[in-house]
Design an enzyme around this catalytic site. Sequence first.
Site, PDB file in Angstrom:
ATOM      1  N   GLN A  12       1.046  -1.057  -0.103  1.00 15.24           N
ATOM      2  CA  GLN A  12      -0.090   0.010  -0.017  1.00 15.24           C
ATOM      3  C   GLN A  12       0.878   1.289  -0.131  1.00 15.24           C
ATOM      4  O   GLN A  12       0.252   2.329   0.190  1.00 15.24           O
ATOM      5  CB  GLN A  12      -0.952   0.102   1.189  1.00 15.24           C
ATOM      6  N   ILE A  14       3.270   4.279   1.345  1.00 14.98           N
ATOM      7  CA  ILE A  14       3.132   4.872   2.716  1.00 14.98           C
ATOM      8  C   ILE A  14       1.657   5.652   2.731  1.00 14.98           C
ATOM      9  O   ILE A  14       1.315   6.389   2.378  1.00 14.98           O
ATOM     10  CB  ILE A  14       4.270   6.117   2.776  1.00 14.98           C
ATOM     11  N   HIS A  15       0.918   4.655   3.442  1.00 14.35           N
ATOM     12  CA  HIS A  15      -0.539   5.004   3.764  1.00 14.35           C
ATOM     13  C   HIS A  15      -0.922   5.500   5.394  1.00 14.35           C
ATOM     14  O   HIS A  15       0.440   5.601   6.029  1.00 14.35           O
ATOM     15  CB  HIS A  15      -1.397   4.072   3.544  1.00 14.35           C
ATOM     16  N   ALA A  16      -1.711   5.829   5.743  1.00 12.28           N
ATOM     17  CA  ALA A  16      -1.818   6.551   7.041  1.00 12.28           C
ATOM     18  C   ALA A  16      -1.102   5.945   8.279  1.00 12.28           C
ATOM     19  O   ALA A  16      -0.643   6.791   9.048  1.00 12.28           O
ATOM     20  CB  ALA A  16      -3.563   6.647   7.206  1.00 12.28           C
ATOM     21  N   ALA A  19       2.667   5.930   8.023  1.00  9.38           N
ATOM     22  CA  ALA A  19       2.866   7.383   7.811  1.00  9.38           C
ATOM     23  C   ALA A  19       2.666   8.004   9.383  1.00  9.38           C
ATOM     24  O   ALA A  19       3.832   8.890   9.807  1.00  9.38           O
ATOM     25  CB  ALA A  19       2.111   8.238   6.948  1.00  9.38           C
TER      26      ALA A  19
END
Length: 85
Positions: A12, A14-16, A19
């Site tokens: 995915q 660098i997703h939430a 991050a």
Amino acid sequence: MQKFTYVITAVQGIHARPAGQLVNVAKKYESQIMISAKEKTADLKKILALMSLGVKQNEEVTVSVTGTDEAVAVKELKQFFANNL
């Protein structure tokens, strides 16, 4: 200044969640920590700036650290990238 590059392997990108974790690691240090991807640069201590880069799987990022605790910061950040991204 110390810097390193890393190719994101996480499906995915660098997703939430990673991050947020990455920002928390960066905030532990006094040094200025910047991340660059796709000819854009962001402050690694600011989640919105990091998310605005839109880093996806197989993209390369460069992390630059400047300051008094840069050696320790680079070591921990490299470890975070290797284990989480």
